[in-house]
Design a protein around this motif. Structure first.
Motif, mmCIF file in Angstrom:
data_model
loop_
_atom_site.group_PDB
_atom_site.id
_atom_site.type_symbol
_atom_site.label_atom_id
_atom_site.label_comp_id
_atom_site.label_asym_id
_atom_site.label_seq_id
_atom_site.Cartn_x
_atom_site.Cartn_y
_atom_site.Cartn_z
ATOM 1 N N LEU A 15 10.420 -3.329 6.948
ATOM 2 C CA LEU A 15 9.373 -4.265 7.550
ATOM 3 C C LEU A 15 8.134 -3.654 7.515
ATOM 4 N N ARG A 16 8.011 -2.435 8.067
ATOM 5 C CA ARG A 16 6.759 -1.784 8.145
ATOM 6 C C ARG A 16 5.942 -1.632 7.242
ATOM 7 N N GLY A 17 6.852 -1.490 5.845
ATOM 8 C CA GLY A 17 6.147 -1.178 4.749
ATOM 9 C C GLY A 17 5.527 -2.405 3.980
ATOM 10 N N GLY A 18 6.002 -3.474 4.523
ATOM 11 C CA GLY A 18 5.625 -4.938 3.992
ATOM 12 C C GLY A 18 6.457 -5.462 2.926
ATOM 13 N N PHE A 19 7.654 -4.756 2.588
ATOM 14 C CA PHE A 19 8.461 -5.306 1.660
ATOM 15 C C PHE A 19 9.539 -6.396 2.240
ATOM 16 N N TYR A 20 8.866 -7.470 2.757
ATOM 17 C CA TYR A 20 9.323 -8.452 3.235
ATOM 18 C C TYR A 20 10.935 -9.053 2.804
ATOM 19 N N PRO A 21 10.765 -9.558 1.298
ATOM 20 C CA PRO A 21 11.902 -9.814 0.565
ATOM 21 C C PRO A 21 13.355 -8.800 0.774
ATOM 22 N N SER A 22 12.646 -7.369 0.349
ATOM 23 C CA SER A 22 13.768 -6.561 0.533
ATOM 24 C C SER A 22 14.189 -6.390 1.995
ATOM 25 N N SER A 41 6.148 10.239 -0.238
ATOM 26 C CA SER A 41 6.823 8.936 0.284
ATOM 27 C C SER A 41 6.451 8.580 1.656
ATOM 28 N N TRP A 42 6.356 7.269 1.796
ATOM 29 C CA TRP A 42 6.144 6.830 3.276
ATOM 30 C C TRP A 42 7.655 6.615 3.908
ATOM 31 N N GLY A 43 7.570 7.264 5.064
ATOM 32 C CA GLY A 43 8.743 7.218 6.017
ATOM 33 C C GLY A 43 9.778 8.232 5.235
ATOM 34 N N PRO A 44 9.607 9.581 5.083
ATOM 35 C CA PRO A 44 10.597 10.174 4.018
ATOM 36 C C PRO A 44 12.084 10.525 4.695
ATOM 37 N N ALA A 56 0.799 -1.321 0.083
ATOM 38 C CA ALA A 56 -0.004 0.243 -0.025
ATOM 39 C C ALA A 56 0.885 1.224 0.007
ATOM 40 N N HIS A 57 2.263 1.231 -0.014
ATOM 41 C CA HIS A 57 3.122 2.264 0.148
ATOM 42 C C HIS A 57 3.937 2.340 -1.204
ATOM 43 N N ASP A 58 4.236 3.770 -1.440
ATOM 44 C CA ASP A 58 5.003 4.238 -2.546
ATOM 45 C C ASP A 58 6.410 4.643 -1.837
ATOM 46 N N LEU A 59 7.649 4.138 -1.979
ATOM 47 C CA LEU A 59 8.772 4.381 -1.581
ATOM 48 C C LEU A 59 9.575 5.210 -2.519
ATOM 49 N N VAL A 115 29.434 2.505 5.069
ATOM 50 C CA VAL A 115 28.221 3.109 4.834
ATOM 51 C C VAL A 115 26.895 2.393 4.285
ATOM 52 N N TRP A 116 27.391 1.149 3.763
ATOM 53 C CA TRP A 116 26.318 0.206 3.359
ATOM 54 C C TRP A 116 25.631 -0.133 4.781
ATOM 55 N N ILE A 117 26.292 -0.528 5.712
ATOM 56 C CA ILE A 117 26.076 -1.053 6.903
ATOM 57 C C ILE A 117 24.955 0.083 7.558
ATOM 58 N N ALA A 118 25.372 0.967 7.571
ATOM 59 C CA ALA A 118 24.582 2.195 8.476
ATOM 60 C C ALA A 118 23.232 2.435 7.310
ATOM 61 N N VAL A 119 23.201 2.077 5.967
ATOM 62 C CA VAL A 119 22.092 2.363 5.198
ATOM 63 C C VAL A 119 21.050 0.953 5.649
ATOM 64 N N ASP A 120 21.636 -0.207 5.804
ATOM 65 C CA ASP A 120 20.851 -1.323 5.998
ATOM 66 C C ASP A 120 20.254 -1.263 7.659
ATOM 67 N N ALA A 121 20.834 -0.701 8.486
ATOM 68 C CA ALA A 121 20.570 -0.381 9.743
ATOM 69 C C ALA A 121 19.358 0.177 9.925
ATOM 70 N N VAL A 122 18.934 1.211 8.966
ATOM 71 C CA VAL A 122 17.943 2.003 8.670
ATOM 72 C C VAL A 122 16.657 1.448 7.859
ATOM 73 N N GLY A 123 17.496 0.661 6.920
ATOM 74 C CA GLY A 123 16.538 0.234 5.778
ATOM 75 C C GLY A 123 15.353 -0.922 6.256
#
Length: 233
Positions: A185-192, A142-145, A70-73, A172-180
């Motif tokens: 998960l909240r947006g329902g994009f489980y595989p990602s 965008s959801w969670g801007p 239901a969300h556009d990122l 830097v990638w680790i910091a991105v993953d920690a937020v992503g």
């Protein structure tokens, strides 16, 4: 649309009772393959990653492509476009500097730590990019801007750092993953979200691998000539 392409765009599977797009799974698989090739510093990391970017772009633009979420990122979608562009640069740069090594090692870049000036540039770009992307993503709905803005900015900086051969790009990638992970998960994009967890572990591995390679490639310190007393002794 019929045929293999139509199936790829429309097919879904159910995970824990929730519909998941096959193209999200396939796109993340290409992304994982790209990360593994990047860890080995092989040029194929770039074109393989670009295929994943194209697929994931369609996943995060639910308004243009049929998606069960239901969300556009828009930040996630936008970063796929920027990824594609930066990957062209990385592909060119790694191809240009590729030097076949002993034992069939075809590594395309020699890992090194960024200089103090380059690190400062990364920090400033991270702050400025996130600050600039946040109001744009918020205005687009965008959801969670805010986290999306950092994911967009950090991903671009990490990709650029990979093209330059900086060891820090893994951090830097680790910091991105920690937020992503929480955002997806909240947006329902489980595989990602699951793939972000895998990426996080892979980034730790990649960081250690590139760090060791950079240390091994560091020139040995010059030895001082023995003094007269040492020679006599």
């Amino acid at each position: 649309m019929s045929g293999p392409l139509g199936w790829l765009l429309e097919a879904q599977v159910h995970v824990a009772g929730s519909p998941v797009l096959v193209r999200e799974i396939v796109g993340n698989a290409f992304g994982l393959a790209s990360a593994l090739l990047g860890l080995r510093r092989l040029v194929w990391a770039w074109p393989v990653g670009m295929v994943g970017n194209a697929l994931l772009l369609t996943v995060f633009l639910g308004g243009a492509f049929a998606t069960p979420q239901a969300h556009d990122l828009y930040g996630q979608a936008g970063r796929q476009v920027f990824f594609f562009a930066v990957s062209v640069y990385g592909w060119w740069r790694w191809t240009l500097h590729r030097r076949p090594g002993p034992g069939g090692d075809d590594a395309a870049v020699a890992p090194r730590w960024a200089t103090r000036r380059e690190r400062l540039g990364l920090l400033l770009a991270a702050a400025a990019g996130t600050a600039a992307a946040y109001p744009v993503l918020a205005a687009l709905g965008s959801w969670g801007p805010l986290p999306d803005a950092w994911i967009l900015t950090g991903s671009l900086l990490a990709t650029y750092g990979m093209a330059r051969g900086w060891v820090e790009f893994w951090l830097v990638w680790i910091a991105v993953d920690a937020v992503g992970v929480p955002l997806l998960l909240r947006g329902g994009f489980y595989p990602s979200a699951a793939m972000y967890l895998v990426y996080g572990a892979l980034c730790v591995w990649g960081f250690v691998s590139w760090w060791r390679t950079s240390r091994a490639a560091r020139p040995a310190p010059a030895t001082l000539s023995p003094t007269y007393s040492e020679v006599v002794a």
